[in-house]
Design an enzyme around this catalytic site. Structure first.
Site, PDB file in Angstrom:
ATOM      1  N   HIS B 141       0.811  -1.106   0.030  1.00 48.16           N
ATOM      2  CA  HIS B 141       0.092   0.012   0.004  1.00 48.16           C
ATOM      3  C   HIS B 141       0.719   1.279   0.015  1.00 48.16           C
ATOM      4  CE1 HIS B 141       0.232  -0.711   4.513  1.00 48.16           C
ATOM      5  NE2 HIS B 141       0.448   0.435   4.489  1.00 48.16           N
ATOM      6  N   SER B 266       4.571   1.873   8.019  1.00 47.57           N
ATOM      7  CA  SER B 266       4.387   0.864   7.084  1.00 47.57           C
ATOM      8  C   SER B 266       5.710   0.623   5.929  1.00 47.57           C
ATOM      9  CB  SER B 266       3.017   1.239   6.429  1.00 47.57           C
ATOM     10  OG  SER B 266       1.758   0.571   6.721  1.00 47.57           O
TER      11      SER B 266
END
Lengths: 89, 310
Positions: B141, B266
Site C-alpha cells: 500500500h 508501514s
C-alpha cells in the site's frame, strides 16, 4: 458531519488562529479492524482524507512539529468535515 | 499471465517474477558509505536486539520466555476478516520505542523515510528497508493505493522520495525520487492484505548497505525477536524510532507481533538476527487490536524479492 462517501474520513487541520496547517501528519490510532500503518500529510489548505474501510468508530490523531498532538473520534458514517485544531507547545 | 496472487505487477511493462529454482534468501551488506561505522547487536541471551542507548528490551532474555507451542497457534490475521474484527491500536501499553540518535550508521542507514505522492496529488509518509543497492522493500500500500474511496487516488503512486538514514531535516545520503515500483496482483487487483508487499526501484545506487531477507520456517519465526525501525508520524518529522519484541503468532502469509508502531511505519522490514546478521522475515503493514502485523516473507515473497532485487 455528513456527506462523505461511506468509508472515508476527511477534514481539515488548523492552528489556534484558524489558519490551515500544511504538512501535518494525520493517522489512525484506533479503528474497528486492522488498518494500514501510514500517515497522510495535509495539503496547503490543511485538508486530508483517509480511507475507513470498516464500519465503526475511528480515532485519528494529527501532529506537526511545534504543536501538541490533536485527536478526534469519528464514526465512519459521519466521516466528513472533521476539524482538528493544533495548539502550540 | 498467471492468476495466482503472487503474480508480479509493475508500474512499468517489464514484469519479472519468481523462478522456482532460485534460492530463497539474500545476504545483508553494510555498504560502502562510512565503512567501519556500524552498530553491533546485543546478541547474548536476547535472540538479537539492537544495542541502542536508552532502549530497555521489555521482555528480558528470549531464552527465559520462549516456550515451544504444544498446539497449532491460530493466525491472528484471520480475525481481521471476520464479522467482528478487533479494534486497532498500534501502540500497546507502554510505548517501548526509542529514537535512533545517529541514523547515518549501519544498520540504521539501511532504513529510509518515504514521502509518497499518490495519483491524485495527495501526500503520505511511510518507511522502507533496503534489500539491495537500488531496491527498497516496503508495503504494497506504500507503492499502490487500493480502495481509497477517493476518485483518482487508487493506483500506482505518482512518485516516492526515498531518504536513507534521515534524521529530521538532515539527509546524510541525500534522496532519490522513483516512479518504478513492483507489487503483486494479490494486492494491486484483489487488495488482500496477505499480499501487501512491494518494492521501489531507484534510479541509482545508494551505498548505504541493506538487510538480508529469508523465508524462515514457522518454528524459526515463532522463536524470533522481531526488530523494527521506522519513521512514525507521531514523532518529530523524519526521526527514526526502534523497538523489538517476540513474534506473537505466524500464519502462512502474515506475522503478528506486539512491537509498538504508529502511522508512517508501514513498509519497515521486520528483522531478526542470525549469526549476528540481520534478516527481514516480514514487512510491517498493519496496526491491530493487541498485535500489529506484517506480510510474511514466505517462499513466494522471497522468490519475487530475489527476482526484483537490483
Amino acid at each position: 458531519m455528513s456527506g462523505a462517501p461511506p468509508g472515508l474520513i476527511a477534514g481539515v487541520v488548523r492552528d489556534q488562529s484558524g489558519a490551515p496547517v500544511e504538512d501535518a501528519r494525520v493517522y489512525f490510532t484506533d479503528a474497528p479492524g486492522a488498518i494500514p500503518d501510514v500517515a497522510a500529510l495535509t495539503g496547503a489548505d490543511g485538508c486530508f482524507s483517509l480511507a475507513a474501510p470498516l464500519d465503526g468508530t475511528y480515532t485519528l490523531e494529527c501532529g506537526a512539529d511545534g504543536f501538541a498532538a490533536a485527536r478526534a473520534t469519528v464514526a465512519s458514517r459521519d466521516g466528513a468535515g472533521v476539524e482538528l485544531t493544533l495548539r502550540a507547545r | 499471465m498467471s492468476d495466482a496472487p503472487h503474480t508480479p505487477a509493475s508500474s512499468e511493462s517489464d514484469l519479472v517474477g519468481f523462478a522456482p529454482d532460485q534460492p530463497l534468501s539474500s545476504p545483508p551488506s553494510e555498504g560502502a558509505a562510512g565503512e567501519g561505522a556500524s552498530v553491533e547487536a546485543l546478541g547474548s541471551g536476547y535472540d538479537g536486539v539492537e544495542d541502542v542507548e536508552g532502549y530497555v528490551h521489555p521482555e528480558g532474555a528470549a531464552s527465559d520466555l520462549w516456550t515451544p507451542p504444544t498446539a497449532d497457534l491460530p493466525d491472528v490475521g484471520e480475525a481481521s476478516f471476520g464479522p467482528l474484527p478487533p479494534q486497532a491500536e498500534t501502540v500497546h501499553g507502554p510505548d517501548d520505542r526509542v529514537q535512533i540518535g545517529d541514523p547515518s550508521v549501519y544498520p540504521w542507514r539501511a532504513q529510509c523515510s518515504l514521502a509518497m505522492t499518490a495519483a491524485d496529488g495527495s501526500r503520505w509518509i511511510g518507511s522502507g528497508t533496503f534489500i539491495g543497492p537500488r531496491t527498497v522493500l516496503t508495503a504494497g500500500h506504500c507503492v499502490y493505493v487500493k480502495g481509497s474511496g477517493v476518485a483518482g487516488r487508487d493506483g500506482w503512486m505518482r512518485s516516492i522520495q526515498v531518504m536513507p538514514g534521515r534524521n529530521g531535516a538532515s539527509l546524510p545520503y541525500g534522496s532519490q525520487t522513483s516512479s518504478t515500483f513492483r507489487s503483486v496482483t494479490g494486492w494491486t487487483v484483489s487488495g488482500n492484505q496477505e499480499f501487501d508487499y512491494g518494492v521501489i526501484i531507484l534510479p541509482a545506487s545508494f551505498n548505504v548497505g541493506w538487510l538480508g531477507f529469508w523465508n524462515f520456517s514457522d518454528a524459526d519465526v515463532l522463536a524470533a525477536t522481531g526488530n523494527i525501525a521506522g519513521y512514525p508520524g507521531d514523532k518529530p518529522a523524519g526521526t527514526l524510532w526502534y523497538a523489538a519484541r517476540r513474534v506473537a503468532s505466524v500464519g502462512p502469509r502474515k506475522v503478528h507481533y506486539d512491537i509498538d508502531t504508529a502511522g508512517g511505519q508501514s513498509g519497515s522490514g521486520v528483522y531478526r538476527f542470525l549469526n549476528n546478521e540481520r534478516h527481514v522475515f516480514a514487512i510491517h503493514a498493519y496496526g491491530g487490536a493487541t498485535t500489529n502485523s506484517g506480510t510474511r516473507v514466505n517462499g513466494e515473497v522471497a522468490g519475487n524479492l530475489l527476482a526484483w532485487k537490483v
